[in-house]
Design an enzyme around this catalytic site. Sequence first.
Site, PDB file in Angstrom:
ATOM      1  CB  VAL A  56      -0.949  12.826  -5.696  1.00 32.04           C
ATOM      2  CG1 VAL A  56      -2.255  12.247  -6.229  1.00 32.04           C
ATOM      3  CG2 VAL A  56       0.165  11.800  -5.821  1.00 32.04           C
ATOM      4  CB  ALA A 101      -3.336  18.460  -4.026  1.00 34.68           C
ATOM      5  CE  LYS A 102      -1.044  15.271   3.127  1.00 35.16           C
ATOM      6  NZ  LYS A 102      -1.884  16.046   4.033  1.00 35.16           N
ATOM      7  N   GLY A 103       1.560  16.206  -1.324  1.00 39.36           N
ATOM      8  CA  GLY A 103       2.871  16.067  -1.948  1.00 39.36           C
ATOM      9  C   GLY A 103       3.942  15.862  -0.910  1.00 39.36           C
ATOM     10  CG  ASP A 142       1.563  16.851   5.812  1.00 33.07           C
ATOM     11  OD1 ASP A 142       1.781  16.275   6.889  1.00 33.07           O
ATOM     12  OD2 ASP A 142       0.702  16.477   5.010  1.00 33.07           O
TER      13      ASP A 142
END
Length: 411
Positions: A56, A101-103, A142
């Site tokens: 995202v 952002a992050k995924g 992460d």
Amino acid sequence: MNALVATSRNFKQAAKLLGLDAKLEKSLLIPFREIKVECTIPKDDGTLASFVGFRVQHDNARGPMKGGIRFHHEVDPDEVNALAQLMTWKTAVANIPYGGAKGGIGCSPGELSVSELERLTRVFTQKIHDLIGIHTDVPAPDMGTNPQTMAWILDEYSKFHGYSPAVVTGKPIDLGGSLGRDAATGRGVLFATESLLADYGKSIKDQRFIIQGFGNVGSWAAQLISEAGGKVIAVSDVTGAIKNPKGIDIEKLLKHSVENHGIKGFNGGESINPSSLLTEDCDVLIPAALGGVINRENANDIKAKFIIEAANHPSDPEADEILSKKGVVILPDIYANSGGVTVSYFEWVQNIQGFMWDEDKVNAELKTYMTRSFKGMKEMCKTHNCDLRMGAFTLGVNRVARATVLRGWEA
């Protein structure tokens, strides 16, 4: 209350305090792009397995998007969305030129072999390589990912675009990772705590600390706080909790924890029930483990005067209200744990320049950034007559809103 609801609630409150235009407020919440890919790999036994990967990308008004990639069996699109949005505000609070952002990939990394993880990472990279990039979106490790994962992404990305070390951060030192990155979040917690205590005329030396979580962030924070003269009187991790009112010898505890995969059985303190850790008597409480640990069930019993949110979202908004009525000062996660993303930014800068810094420079620059953000946050608190969490949110949201308007968002 889940992360998305809490983040949106904080954002709306900040937008209200700032008096943002309703249309602007709405457009700031909408993600720039959401990517979903199917990653199919051959497993070691020859069968095929398929995993869903997400990214995202929330906002790029202030610069390329930045955020972690997690490998976890519950990668929930809603949560990824909330965390991407949170990164937008966090990078703005830290005043580094990034958006959020992050995924992640929905998988259980513990059940995959190293070669399966490598294949999965490479397939994921192949599917998103034209949507990430040095000036577009810069991933980082992460939950469930590490410097090795970043090395695979870098290698796979470089097959398409030429050698590009700045496409990911949190890399191994040998591939352009930054010195000081490993300790960065914990060291940021130290600088954040110093700034807060100084504001109240106190210093780390005369305070008693309790740290929940002894992973990367908790263990570094414990080590650096005790080196600075603070007395760490209780610590917990997934294996158990220990307490020693005279102060725990953190160096010995670190050694024990590495040798025994946890702090359980450490003889430099008495064993206590981990669920009572948060409510033990202390001056400063540092939750550095999971989210949602401070809630309406235990908020009334917390005896700490200061809470430093080293974890993401450790206190519920309901707990926030109870604690602020009690006069407990909470230093919000969006500022307190931003040391990691700040040093990620330094890593990116070094890669782009092709010139690496020594560790002292990294730590000195981190201190400058953390101290400056604290001042900015305090000024917002004065302007809007609000607590530190809203001070941080208004600071971050205001910076993103200004950048968005200056770039011309209605065109």
